[in-house]
Design an enzyme around this catalytic site. Structure first.
Site, PDB file in Angstrom:
ATOM      1  N   GLU A   1       0.822  -1.198   0.000  1.00 23.21           N
ATOM      2  CA  GLU A   1       0.000   0.000   0.000  1.00 23.21           C
ATOM      3  C   GLU A   1       0.866   1.263   0.000  1.00 23.21           C
ATOM      4  O   GLU A   1       0.525   2.255  -0.653  1.00 23.21           O
ATOM      5  CB  GLU A   1      -0.940  -0.016   1.220  1.00 23.21           C
ATOM      6  CG  GLU A   1      -2.166   0.842   1.039  1.00 23.21           C
ATOM      7  CD  GLU A   1      -3.246   0.534   2.073  1.00 23.21           C
ATOM      8  OE1 GLU A   1      -4.021  -0.403   1.832  1.00 23.21           O
ATOM      9  OE2 GLU A   1      -3.287   1.198   3.112  1.00 23.21           O
TER      10      GLU A   1
ATOM     11  N   SER B   1      -7.484   1.534  -2.389  1.00 20.25           N
ATOM     12  CA  SER B   1      -6.276   0.737  -2.610  1.00 20.25           C
ATOM     13  C   SER B   1      -6.690  -0.593  -3.212  1.00 20.25           C
ATOM     14  O   SER B   1      -7.690  -1.184  -2.816  1.00 20.25           O
ATOM     15  CB  SER B   1      -5.571   0.505  -1.279  1.00 20.25           C
ATOM     16  OG  SER B   1      -4.668  -0.557  -1.406  1.00 20.25           O
TER      17      SER B   1
ATOM     18  N   GLU C   1     -16.367 -11.463   2.935  1.00 23.51           N
ATOM     19  CA  GLU C   1     -15.186 -11.227   2.089  1.00 23.51           C
ATOM     20  C   GLU C   1     -14.633 -12.523   1.481  1.00 23.51           C
ATOM     21  O   GLU C   1     -14.280 -12.554   0.300  1.00 23.51           O
ATOM     22  CB  GLU C   1     -14.100 -10.532   2.914  1.00 23.51           C
ATOM     23  CG  GLU C   1     -12.821 -10.250   2.115  1.00 23.51           C
ATOM     24  CD  GLU C   1     -11.680  -9.714   2.985  1.00 23.51           C
ATOM     25  OE1 GLU C   1     -11.938  -8.887   3.865  1.00 23.51           O
ATOM     26  OE2 GLU C   1     -10.536 -10.135   2.760  1.00 23.51           O
TER      27      GLU C   1
ATOM     28  N   GLU D   1       1.957   1.778  -3.428  1.00 26.16           N
ATOM     29  CA  GLU D   1       0.839   2.331  -4.188  1.00 26.16           C
ATOM     30  C   GLU D   1       0.691   3.833  -3.900  1.00 26.16           C
ATOM     31  O   GLU D   1       0.509   4.642  -4.822  1.00 26.16           O
ATOM     32  CB  GLU D   1      -0.433   1.594  -3.746  1.00 26.16           C
ATOM     33  CG  GLU D   1      -1.559   1.527  -4.744  1.00 26.16           C
ATOM     34  CD  GLU D   1      -2.746   0.722  -4.182  1.00 26.16           C
ATOM     35  OE1 GLU D   1      -2.701   0.268  -3.021  1.00 26.16           O
ATOM     36  OE2 GLU D   1      -3.727   0.550  -4.936  1.00 26.16           O
TER      37      GLU D   1
ATOM     38  N   LYS E   1     -15.835 -10.232   7.347  1.00 28.25           N
ATOM     39  CA  LYS E   1     -14.810 -11.113   6.777  1.00 28.25           C
ATOM     40  C   LYS E   1     -15.437 -12.401   6.256  1.00 28.25           C
ATOM     41  O   LYS E   1     -14.914 -13.039   5.355  1.00 28.25           O
ATOM     42  CB  LYS E   1     -13.751 -11.442   7.828  1.00 28.25           C
ATOM     43  CG  LYS E   1     -12.753 -10.304   8.055  1.00 28.25           C
ATOM     44  CD  LYS E   1     -11.589 -10.386   7.079  1.00 28.25           C
ATOM     45  CE  LYS E   1     -10.533  -9.329   7.329  1.00 28.25           C
ATOM     46  NZ  LYS E   1     -10.605  -8.202   6.390  1.00 28.25           N
TER      47      LYS E   1
ATOM     48  N   GLU F   1     -13.498 -12.782  -6.306  1.00 30.56           N
ATOM     49  CA  GLU F   1     -12.108 -12.349  -6.541  1.00 30.56           C
ATOM     50  C   GLU F   1     -11.131 -13.106  -5.646  1.00 30.56           C
ATOM     51  O   GLU F   1      -9.936 -13.124  -5.916  1.00 30.56           O
ATOM     52  CB  GLU F   1     -11.953 -10.849  -6.245  1.00 30.56           C
ATOM     53  CG  GLU F   1     -12.848  -9.912  -7.005  1.00 30.56           C
ATOM     54  CD  GLU F   1     -14.168  -9.662  -6.270  1.00 30.56           C
ATOM     55  OE1 GLU F   1     -15.178 -10.247  -6.714  1.00 30.56           O
ATOM     56  OE2 GLU F   1     -14.201  -8.927  -5.280  1.00 30.56           O
TER      57      GLU F   1
ATOM     58  N   CYS G   1      -8.584  -2.408   4.004  1.00 28.05           N
ATOM     59  CA  CYS G   1      -8.515  -3.577   4.898  1.00 28.05           C
ATOM     60  C   CYS G   1      -9.863  -3.976   5.465  1.00 28.05           C
ATOM     61  O   CYS G   1     -10.089  -5.129   5.783  1.00 28.05           O
ATOM     62  CB  CYS G   1      -7.603  -3.303   6.081  1.00 28.05           C
ATOM     63  SG  CYS G   1      -6.056  -2.595   5.620  1.00 28.05           S
TER      64      CYS G   1
ATOM     65  N   CYS H   1     -10.975  -2.348  14.382  1.00 29.84           N
ATOM     66  CA  CYS H   1     -11.254  -3.777  14.596  1.00 29.84           C
ATOM     67  C   CYS H   1     -11.444  -4.119  16.072  1.00 29.84           C
ATOM     68  O   CYS H   1     -12.154  -5.072  16.396  1.00 29.84           O
ATOM     69  CB  CYS H   1     -10.131  -4.629  14.043  1.00 29.84           C
ATOM     70  SG  CYS H   1      -9.757  -4.252  12.330  1.00 29.84           S
TER      71      CYS H   1
END
Lengths: 170, 584
Positions: free
Chosen positions: B280, B320, B362, B283, B359, B367, B300, B505
């Site tokens: 990152e 990102s 996710e 990037e 998550k 992907e 994230c 988190c």
């Protein structure tokens, strides 16, 4: 989205007008009434578009539409039959009239016949208790109705209708 | 501010005006029972459990919403009040399933606890129960409306804190139900899977979709090589579920517990975090150089990513492209690690222990699947589910010896630990990006400007000759505030860290339910959990992600360099606008 609106241009224009005022979100009820005026009920697609245009959460629109009894969420028939269940009508046997309509049309309260011709609703006192029990069909009033008259009333409505079909939904 | 004098339970109290009776009682150590009240949410006054007797008032008053007045005399525990409160709870119970023993929240249910503390010992009436089917369409959250007591904490959380406005009350009276718009299944709604509805629910009307059965089965399957990875914030919170004081770091007991449960190897999501930082930061530096797609938005938090896809699809080019630390590590486990250990990736079963319900969503994004059609991460357990498995096994967590992670994917820098709290990804990325930009080692590693962010914070950080404008937001209403500023374009931002959950988190939707004496998402609790992470960082020798020797080795032996084609293929992803479109 503007290009492929599902709402009538008049409704869209009304929403645009509301957006120009203070607290446009407070016009949600007015907009929903407008939609119902045009289409007879609130469809999910219409409510979704109202939410997007008025920038009110879709969940709020959906909550409001189910909170107030006067918003209809299903298409209304060409003939909206409304049986008064107010005290006076009820005492004079309105419940039996309601049952007669249910049997005759094969639908439950709040439903519309498959051909889209009739929908069955109830209402509270219409203020003409002297005519009890009262049934209204669209803006026509039928007074001192008996269950036996129900098939005849339905026939009369249909015989005066030249098309004898429901308009295709918008 | 004017002071108000009043008497509560014969004790004189002096409080500033506009204090509520409930708050005033708290100052003299009286906890008035409550259900729908939450200090961070608007007042609802729906449950009426917090009623008190006010001298001269015709009826009992709700203490959560009644402000103190001069000379008020209040009884919080008169016989009439105690009886009325008990009646109210009994009425709620009349319309509530009597299945405590088999309920997810048994022992941690506020309704159950209330019934007990108020002395409901017998049931006088059986009410007509509402019946609703269990709503299981979502990959993250289960909705059980039969257990809903209509306190609307979830509705307020979803709209006021998260700005998602997905939940609403539909219909009225006895037919009232909390649901997404049009009573749509959660999977077809704007739900972003953050799980905060689970956190604030006093009963089990919302629960995470459990993966424990699948994980037990994998652990029992000899053909499977079952590995675990634990998110940074787990170590800061898991102890609470075993009676340790909040803020006790429990990294190495967690590793031991996982080994006892039968995991073949235990890795650290922190390693994925270090890798995320390196990718990152690369990037970011590149985008600053080219002056394109700034600000860079962190990626994230899967709750935030879903929020962006539903609510801000126009900002997708700013996000990102880095996969989350968890998924990066899972990708490496099924490629790099599989090669190192000569394992067939199909036989590797990766379990993520996460503070997060999003998550769970996710891992099933297309992907994040291998070329042969398996998800890179096979299962995600929340902190709560994992703690339950440890208890179910009979492991005495507090007595466990320490045990370290397996390498090469277990070593991490202190920067990685910070990922578990708001501002942490920012600080970790700045440590690496600053050195990349200036080419010199940082003198001070602590970017305190981006710590302890309550909601939203902006900062300008001098890096060499440049000033980087950064912002940190947690809770999506705050994310919305900063994103609207970005869209207005009056100020150039370079990097924005976004976390869906309040506090990051450590306040995740899968974290332990609050222990005795705390409320959900208690600010103090969030702060203590974050402190544990800063403590771990302070103590580490390596505190910059790009100095993690195993990361350097990984690039040398496997990935090439940051941003290489291979790194892109394995570590990066893309996002898609999602329907229905959200309304902010």
């Amino acid at each position: 989205m503007t290009n492929q609106s599902t709402l009538h241009p008049d409704v869209v224009a009304f929403i645009e007008e509301c957006l120009g005022r203070e607290h446009p979100e407070s016009f949600l009820m007015a907009v929903l009434h407008k939609v119902q005026d045009y289409y007879g009920f609130l469809s999910q697609a219409h409510m979704y578009e109202v939410a997007q245009r008025l920038q009110v959460p879709t969940s709020t629109v959906s909550g409001v539409s189910t909170f107030y009894h006067f918003f209809r969420l299903k298409p209304r028939g060409k003939y909206a039959i409304s049986v008064c269940l107010g005290t006076a009508c009820f005492v004079k046997g309105a419940d039996n009239i309601l049952e007669a309509f249910k049997t005759e049309l094969g639908i439950e309260l709040g439903e519309t016949t498959k051909d889209g011709l009739y929908s069955l609703e109830n209402t509270r006192c219409l203020g003409v208790c002297g005519l009890a029990p009262v049934v209204t069909i669209n803006d026509k009033v039928f007074s001192q109705v008996t269950p036996q008259q129900v098939p005849e009333i339905l026939n009369r409505v249909l015989s005066q209708d030249t098309e004898k079909t429901a308009p295709t939904p918008a | 501010m004017k002071k108000i004098k009043l008497t509560i339970d014969n004790t004189p109290v002096t409080v500033p005006e506009q204090t509520t009776i409930m708050e005033a009682a708290q100052t003299i150590g009286i906890h008035i029972p409550r259900l729908c009240y939450h200090p961070d949410l608007s007042l609802e006054g729906a449950c009426r459990i917090c009623i008190v007797e006010v001298d001269g008032a015709r009826t009992f008053q709700t203490s959560c919403s009644t402000e103190v007045r001069e000379g008020m005399t209040i009884q919080t525990n008169s016989p009439e009040i105690r009886q009325a409160r008990r009646d109210l709870v009994e009425l709620i119970l009349d319309n509530h399933p009597q299945d405590c023993q088999t309920c997810e929240r048994d022992g941690q249910c506020e309704l159950q606890n209330l019934a007990y503390t108020l002395g409901v010992r017998e049931r006088l009436y059986e009410g007509e129960r509402k019946t609703f089917p269990l709503e299981t369409s979502s990959l993250s959250v289960i909705r059980d409306s039969e257990k809903c007591i209509l306190c609307y904490r979830c509705v307020r959380m979803c709209s006021e804190v998260q700005g998602v406005h997905n939940l609403t009350q539909m219909h009225r009276g006895v037919k009232t139900v909390v649901t997404p718009a049009f009573e749509a299944p959660l999977a077809d709604s704007v739900c972003i899977n953050c799980g905060q509805c689970i956190n604030v629910c006093p009963t089990a009307a919302f629960q995470e979709k459990r993966f424990t059965d699948e994980v037990w089965a994998a652990l029992a399957d000899p053909a499977k090589h079952v590995v675990a990875q634990i998110a940074p914030s787990i170590r800061a919170a898991i102890g609470e579920d075993f009676g340790l004081p909040a803020g006790t770091p429990a990294t190495f007991q967690t590793v031991t517990a996982l080994r006892r449960l039968g995991f073949d190897a235990v890795f650290d999501t922190n390693f994925g975090a270090d890798l995320t930082v390196v990718e990152e930061a690369h990037e970011l530096v590149l985008r600053i150089k080219k002056n394109e797609n700034l600000p860079l938005l962190t990626s994230c938090s899967p709750g935030w990513i879903s929020y962006m896809e539903h609510f801000y699809p126009e900002l997708i080019p700013h996000a990102s492209s880095c996969r989350s630390p968890m998924t990066m590590l899972s990708v490496l486990l099924k490629t790099y690690y599989a090669e190192l250990k000569s394992l067939d990736p199909k036989n590797i079963y990766v379990v993520g222990i996460m503070p997060c319900t999003a998550k769970k969503f996710e891992i099933f994004r297309p992907e994040h699947y291998t070329a042969t059609g398996q998800p890179f991460t096979d299962a995600v357990l929340t902190t709560r589910e994992f703690a339950w498995m440890v208890k179910a096994y009979g492991i005495d967590f507090t007595k466990l010896p320490d045990n370290d992670f397996d390498n090469p994917l277990g070593f991490s820098s202190g920067a990685a630990d910070l990922f578990g709290t708001t501002g942490g990804v920012m600080e970790a990325t700045l440590r690496t990006a600053a050195e990349k930009i200036t080419g010199e080692p940082l003198r001070d590693l602590n970017f305190t400007q981006v710590r302890q962010v309550e909601g939203l914070k902006e900062a300008s950080i001098k890096v060499g000759s440049q000033t980087l404008n950064v912002a940190v937001a947690n809770g999506l209403t705050n994310a919305q505030t900063i994103l609207e500023k970005v869209k207005a374009g009056k100020k150039q931002y370079h990097l924005i860290e976004l976390m869906a959950c309040p506090g990051g988190c450590v306040g995740g939707g899968g974290q332990p339910y609050p222990s005795e004496g705390r409320y959900v998402l208690d600010r103090d609790l969030i702060r203590l959990r974050a402190q544990a992470l800063y403590m771990i960082d302070e103590k580490k020798k390596v505190r910059k992600s790009h100095e993690n020797p195993f990361i350097l080795e990984l690039y040398e032996n496997f990935l090439g360099r940051p941003g290489s084609e291979k790194a892109h293929h394995l570590l990066h992803t893309h996002y898609t606008p999602r329907e229905p479109r959200g309304i902010k």
